[in-house]
Design a protein around this motif. Structure first.
Motif, PDB file in Angstrom:
ATOM      1  N   ALA A  94       9.248   7.787   2.913  1.00 28.08           N
ATOM      2  CA  ALA A  94       8.358   8.001   3.961  1.00 28.08           C
ATOM      3  C   ALA A  94       7.128   7.554   3.867  1.00 28.08           C
ATOM      4  CB  ALA A  94       8.242   9.623   4.079  1.00 28.08           C
ATOM      5  N   ALA A  95       6.439   7.447   2.601  1.00 27.88           N
ATOM      6  CA  ALA A  95       4.947   6.873   2.558  1.00 27.88           C
ATOM      7  C   ALA A  95       5.352   5.505   2.741  1.00 27.88           C
ATOM      8  CB  ALA A  95       4.755   7.136   0.909  1.00 27.88           C
TER       9      ALA A  95
ATOM     10  N   LEU B 190       4.178  14.986   5.413  1.00 28.43           N
ATOM     11  CA  LEU B 190       4.278  14.829   3.930  1.00 28.43           C
ATOM     12  C   LEU B 190       4.702  15.745   3.083  1.00 28.43           C
ATOM     13  CD1 LEU B 190       2.243  11.629   3.025  1.00 28.43           C
ATOM     14  CD2 LEU B 190       4.615  11.681   2.792  1.00 28.43           C
ATOM     15  N   THR B 191       4.077  16.793   3.192  1.00 28.33           N
ATOM     16  CA  THR B 191       4.311  18.021   2.288  1.00 28.33           C
ATOM     17  C   THR B 191       5.601  18.517   2.818  1.00 28.33           C
ATOM     18  OG1 THR B 191       1.980  18.732   2.386  1.00 28.33           O
ATOM     19  CG2 THR B 191       3.558  20.236   1.816  1.00 28.33           C
ATOM     20  N   GLN B 192       6.002  18.552   3.671  1.00 30.22           N
ATOM     21  CA  GLN B 192       7.304  18.892   4.099  1.00 30.22           C
ATOM     22  C   GLN B 192       8.693  18.078   3.709  1.00 30.22           C
ATOM     23  OE1 GLN B 192       7.980  20.008   8.240  1.00 30.22           O
ATOM     24  NE2 GLN B 192      10.036  20.183   8.069  1.00 30.22           N
ATOM     25  N   VAL B 193       8.190  16.741   3.734  1.00 28.18           N
ATOM     26  CA  VAL B 193       9.389  15.868   3.298  1.00 28.18           C
ATOM     27  C   VAL B 193       9.571  16.017   1.663  1.00 28.18           C
ATOM     28  CG1 VAL B 193      10.012  13.331   3.044  1.00 28.18           C
ATOM     29  CG2 VAL B 193       8.874  14.367   5.154  1.00 28.18           C
ATOM     30  N   TYR B 194       8.235  15.982   1.021  1.00 28.43           N
ATOM     31  CA  TYR B 194       8.373  16.278  -0.371  1.00 28.43           C
ATOM     32  C   TYR B 194       9.055  17.364  -0.770  1.00 28.43           C
ATOM     33  CZ  TYR B 194       5.308  12.224  -1.961  1.00 28.43           C
ATOM     34  OH  TYR B 194       4.646  10.963  -2.070  1.00 28.43           O
TER      35      TYR B 194
ATOM     36  N   ALA C 295      -2.560  13.148  -2.123  1.00 28.83           N
ATOM     37  CA  ALA C 295      -2.901  11.995  -2.684  1.00 28.83           C
ATOM     38  C   ALA C 295      -2.084  10.640  -2.150  1.00 28.83           C
ATOM     39  CB  ALA C 295      -2.361  12.081  -4.324  1.00 28.83           C
ATOM     40  N   THR C 296      -1.076  10.943  -1.378  1.00 26.54           N
ATOM     41  CA  THR C 296      -0.344   9.815  -0.865  1.00 26.54           C
ATOM     42  C   THR C 296      -1.194   9.453   0.282  1.00 26.54           C
ATOM     43  OG1 THR C 296       1.641  10.920  -1.689  1.00 26.54           O
ATOM     44  CG2 THR C 296       1.728   9.212   0.077  1.00 26.54           C
ATOM     45  N   VAL C 297      -1.826  10.371   1.128  1.00 26.00           N
ATOM     46  CA  VAL C 297      -2.381   9.955   2.274  1.00 26.00           C
ATOM     47  C   VAL C 297      -3.898   9.282   1.848  1.00 26.00           C
ATOM     48  CG1 VAL C 297      -3.757  10.747   4.361  1.00 26.00           C
ATOM     49  CG2 VAL C 297      -1.400  11.769   3.536  1.00 26.00           C
ATOM     50  N   ALA C 298      -4.324   9.626   0.743  1.00 25.21           N
ATOM     51  CA  ALA C 298      -5.520   9.407   0.249  1.00 25.21           C
ATOM     52  C   ALA C 298      -5.638   7.824  -0.067  1.00 25.21           C
ATOM     53  CB  ALA C 298      -6.154  10.154  -0.796  1.00 25.21           C
ATOM     54  N   VAL C 299      -4.454   7.369  -0.862  1.00 30.13           N
ATOM     55  CA  VAL C 299      -4.517   6.172  -1.615  1.00 30.13           C
ATOM     56  C   VAL C 299      -4.767   5.093  -0.512  1.00 30.13           C
ATOM     57  CG1 VAL C 299      -3.110   4.551  -2.664  1.00 30.13           C
ATOM     58  CG2 VAL C 299      -3.160   7.010  -3.486  1.00 30.13           C
TER      59      VAL C 299
ATOM     60  N   LEU D 153       0.779  -1.190   0.026  1.00 27.56           N
ATOM     61  CA  LEU D 153       0.141  -0.138  -0.081  1.00 27.56           C
ATOM     62  C   LEU D 153       0.888   1.076   0.045  1.00 27.56           C
ATOM     63  CD1 LEU D 153      -2.892  -0.928   2.465  1.00 27.56           C
ATOM     64  CD2 LEU D 153      -2.554  -1.187   0.027  1.00 27.56           C
ATOM     65  N   GLY D 154       1.932   1.109   0.756  1.00 28.38           N
ATOM     66  CA  GLY D 154       2.942   2.209   0.623  1.00 28.38           C
ATOM     67  C   GLY D 154       3.554   2.500  -0.685  1.00 28.38           C
ATOM     68  N   GLY D 155       3.947   1.576  -1.241  1.00 28.47           N
ATOM     69  CA  GLY D 155       4.429   1.864  -2.622  1.00 28.47           C
ATOM     70  C   GLY D 155       3.460   2.399  -3.539  1.00 28.47           C
ATOM     71  N   LEU D 156       2.135   1.667  -3.518  1.00 27.30           N
ATOM     72  CA  LEU D 156       1.066   2.388  -4.439  1.00 27.30           C
ATOM     73  C   LEU D 156       0.920   3.803  -4.206  1.00 27.30           C
ATOM     74  CD1 LEU D 156      -1.354  -0.480  -4.650  1.00 27.30           C
ATOM     75  CD2 LEU D 156       0.118   0.191  -6.226  1.00 27.30           C
ATOM     76  N   SER D 157       0.802   4.098  -2.640  1.00 28.23           N
ATOM     77  CA  SER D 157       0.520   5.613  -2.407  1.00 28.23           C
ATOM     78  C   SER D 157       1.729   6.497  -2.838  1.00 28.23           C
ATOM     79  CB  SER D 157       0.312   5.886  -0.827  1.00 28.23           C
ATOM     80  OG  SER D 157       1.531   5.205  -0.088  1.00 28.23           O
ATOM     81  N   ALA D 158       3.066   5.847  -2.682  1.00 29.39           N
ATOM     82  CA  ALA D 158       4.067   6.663  -3.114  1.00 29.39           C
ATOM     83  C   ALA D 158       3.987   6.958  -4.637  1.00 29.39           C
ATOM     84  CB  ALA D 158       5.265   6.037  -2.796  1.00 29.39           C
ATOM     85  N   ALA D 159       3.693   5.902  -5.354  1.00 29.77           N
ATOM     86  CA  ALA D 159       3.646   6.073  -6.775  1.00 29.77           C
ATOM     87  C   ALA D 159       2.554   7.049  -7.120  1.00 29.77           C
ATOM     88  CB  ALA D 159       3.312   4.656  -7.499  1.00 29.77           C
ATOM     89  N   ALA D 160       1.505   7.082  -6.349  1.00 26.81           N
ATOM     90  CA  ALA D 160       0.519   8.232  -6.893  1.00 26.81           C
ATOM     91  C   ALA D 160       0.964   9.618  -6.427  1.00 26.81           C
ATOM     92  CB  ALA D 160      -0.676   8.068  -6.065  1.00 26.81           C
ATOM     93  N   GLY D 161       1.923   9.864  -5.455  1.00 29.10           N
ATOM     94  CA  GLY D 161       2.278  11.143  -4.995  1.00 29.10           C
ATOM     95  C   GLY D 161       3.498  11.600  -6.079  1.00 29.10           C
ATOM     96  N   LEU D 162       4.272  10.544  -6.368  1.00 27.48           N
ATOM     97  CA  LEU D 162       5.449  10.858  -7.254  1.00 27.48           C
ATOM     98  C   LEU D 162       4.879  11.239  -8.578  1.00 27.48           C
ATOM     99  CD1 LEU D 162       8.075   8.318  -6.451  1.00 27.48           C
ATOM    100  CD2 LEU D 162       7.971  10.703  -5.794  1.00 27.48           C
ATOM    101  N   LEU D 163       3.645  10.642  -9.241  1.00 25.73           N
ATOM    102  CA  LEU D 163       3.407  10.956 -10.424  1.00 25.73           C
ATOM    103  C   LEU D 163       2.657  12.270 -10.450  1.00 25.73           C
ATOM    104  CD1 LEU D 163       2.096  10.136 -13.271  1.00 25.73           C
ATOM    105  CD2 LEU D 163       0.112   9.086 -12.190  1.00 25.73           C
TER     106      LEU D 163
END
Length: 260
Positions: free
Chosen positions: A144-145, A130-134, A69-73, A45-55
């Motif tokens: 982090a995700a 997450l905003t700060q880390v991104y 988006a990363t939190v929502a996934v 799930l973390g990998g999928l959420s990270a992928a959404a954020g990076l996209l």
């Protein structure tokens, strides 16, 4: 017959996510394997959420929207299971009622004021961290995700250890309470910590320390909540497990967002 390790994986993914995995066995042995495998669900799930954020970042959106988006996934991929558990646990604890009445409040379908406030604050904290880390590094945000999602499911493994009772005789909490041997829980915790350290090593020794501290903070925060809930309710429920997961995820992200 399906091999026990595969039964455990099916149990983990079938109960902790909406991914199309069929649970073929619902017994204590399958539950034990499932809870030992819970961090693997977090990795997925973390990998999928990270992928959404990076996209979204690569498409040029802001770090804030990528963090949302990363939190929502994970919320979508669990049907909000853990968030709902967090809200119900907050309502039960905030009610100040005896255990039986608090458990009845938690079982109701509506969300009370304590639950709403807790959900808002936790989601804001996760998005802000997450905003700060991104903002500092898209790669660190992705790590982090994954680490936060994995640490969240580690909290479930530890909460299902031997000696932690169920508050009710039915439900998911009763199905998994006490199924994980303490030694197994410790070994999974060590594996997750080493994995997090390895992910941090991609960025240097400082990040190794930070990711290890993040996992330790997640475990500590979840353990404090677990002990409080066990005292108040007489044991764990499915809602408590959800609250533990979100607490651990938030603690992880907060530590990973810090500069120290």
């Amino acid at each position: 017959m399906t091999p026990p390790p595969l039964d455990g994986l099916r149990f983990a993914f079938g109960t902790l996510s909406v991914l199309p995995v069929k649970v073929t066995r619902w017994d204590r042995e399958a539950a034990r394997g499932g809870m030992l495998c819970a961090p693997l669900v977090g990795v997925a799930l973390g990998g999928l959420s990270a992928a959404a954020g990076l996209l979204l970042l690569f498409l040029g959106v802001s770090e804030l929207l990528a963090a949302i988006a990363t939190v929502a996934v994970p919320a979508v991929l669990t049907r909000g299971l853990h968030l709902d558990g967090l809200a119900d646990t907050a309502d039960g604890l905030g009610s100040g009622k005896p255990a039986e009445d608090a458990l009845r409040i938690m079982k109701q379908s509506d969300i009370g004021p304590f639950g709403v406030i807790t959900l808002v604050l936790v989601l804001f904290a996760q998005v802000a961290a997450l905003t700060q880390v991104y903002d500092g590094s898209w790669a660190r945000g992705a790590v982090a995700a994954v680490v936060s999602a994995t640490a969240a499911r580690l909290a479930l493994t530890l909460a299902a250890r031997t000696g932690v009772p169920a508050a009710r005789p039915e439900g998911l909490g009763a199905a998994v309470a006490g199924v994980v041997p303490v030694r197994g829980a410790v070994l999974v915790a060590a594996a997750v910590t080493l994995g997090a350290a390895g992910a941090g090593a991609l960025f240097g020794s400082y990040d190794v320390v930070r990711t290890v501290l993040a996992v330790a903070a997640a475990v500590a925060a979840a353990e404090l909540l677990l002990r409080h809930c066990t005292r108040r309710f007489g044991g764990v429920t499915g809602d408590v497990f959800g609250g533990l997961a979100e607490t651990a995820a938030t603690a992880t992200l907060v530590i990973l967002s810090m500069s120290f």
